[in-house]
Design an enzyme around this catalytic site. Sequence first.
Site, PDB file in Angstrom:
ATOM      1  CG  ASP A  12      -1.967   1.079   1.193  1.00  0.00           C
ATOM      2  OD1 ASP A  12      -3.162   0.765   1.348  1.00  0.00           O
ATOM      3  OD2 ASP A  12      -1.604   2.259   1.020  1.00  0.00           O
ATOM      4  CG  ASP A 106      -2.915   3.465  -2.378  1.00  0.00           C
ATOM      5  OD1 ASP A 106      -3.954   2.785  -2.255  1.00  0.00           O
ATOM      6  OD2 ASP A 106      -2.320   4.001  -1.431  1.00  0.00           O
ATOM      7  CD  GLU A 107      -5.724  -1.112  -0.687  1.00  0.00           C
ATOM      8  OE1 GLU A 107      -5.408  -1.977   0.163  1.00  0.00           O
ATOM      9  OE2 GLU A 107      -6.641  -0.295  -0.516  1.00  0.00           O
TER      10      GLU A 107
END
Length: 356
Positions: A12, A106-107
């Site tokens: 993340d 973003d993860e």
Amino acid sequence: MTSLQRKIIHVDCDCFYAAVEMRDDPALRNLPLAIGGQGGRGVVATCNYQARAFGVHSAMPVSEARRLCPGLVMVPPDMNRYRMASREVMGILRELTDLVEPLSLDEAFLDVSEVTEHRGSATLMARFLRRKIRDQVGITVSAGVAPNKFLAKIASDWEKPDGLFVIRPGDVDAFVRQLPVNKLFGVGRVTAAKLADLGVSHCADLQKLTLAQLVERFGKHGARLYDMARGIDERPVVVSRIAKSVSVERTFSRDLPGKNACVSVLPSLVADLERRLKRKQADKPIHKLFIKIRYSDFSTHTLERMRDQRNLPEPEDFLPLLDELITREDRPVRLLGLGVRFRNDSAPVTQLRLFD
Ligand code: DCP
Ligand code: MG
């Protein structure tokens, strides 16, 4: 019989939008910074960790954020740059394994159970990925390593920002017992309050309730609570991605001095691209070629041009794109990438769904 031990990594990015802005304008690095506001709903999308120290957080009205942190610098979001950074991060993850499940820009989860590189150690793999993303994309990510998705996601949050936390199979029980129930997926304020009524604040307390009690009280989610309290989560990492392009890129250990140097590395990049194309059953018709360049100041530019051809691309095919993209001959280049896009209608669905 216990099922085979899996190795899951959850990655993340730290204060993602803000990290991209700080990368591209280092003057922002030492200031409390929030992204959002203008044009939007007047809320903070995210903020850097300096701003968090003042109590600013995602989804907070900008007016409140400014009150808490009078020196707050607001920057409007630029989704294109965040998407590009996201693609780069995911690309680095996919170089390690195809079993990558992105959850958002973003993860992502990775199932690295079968990866033999890095001595087969998920911890070493996570270290490697963190370093590579920092060096090549210019932002930091936190990572969690654990035997399943639920624990890996908690682990990536444990040492945030710029951290790595590993939960080994033998540590699962001790780790879970001290975990506050509000860290569990799906436990918001309402469920946490209901659990508090039952005298449950940590998973150690939750373990004392029977499956029947939990199902009666929480319905379907009760069974998940029962499992999570024991660190059990059998959900597979699900990959569902249509290969629309194949690309390679290289960050140079020392910046290339300019365009001529770029031309001279083209053949070896094209050779890498060919290897990847061959590995990925990519005899699909090529529709477009693209190149990407990142200068030493991290400004990044891409260009793509139609080029319908069946045969593998040659270095000369990319020269016109390079000519068009590089307008200043002597600007130092940090990264060069190139790739091909396939026709939409011919893209085969490469889907690996173990179960839903
Ligand atoms: N985001 C948003 N609105 C929210 C939450 C997030 O627009 N309410 C966007 C901005 C974030 C990005 O999604 O940069 C990723 O969300 P995360 O929850 O992972 O938050 P960050 O990456 O910003 O911070 P952290 O370091 O806590 O992961
Ligand atoms: Mg994040």
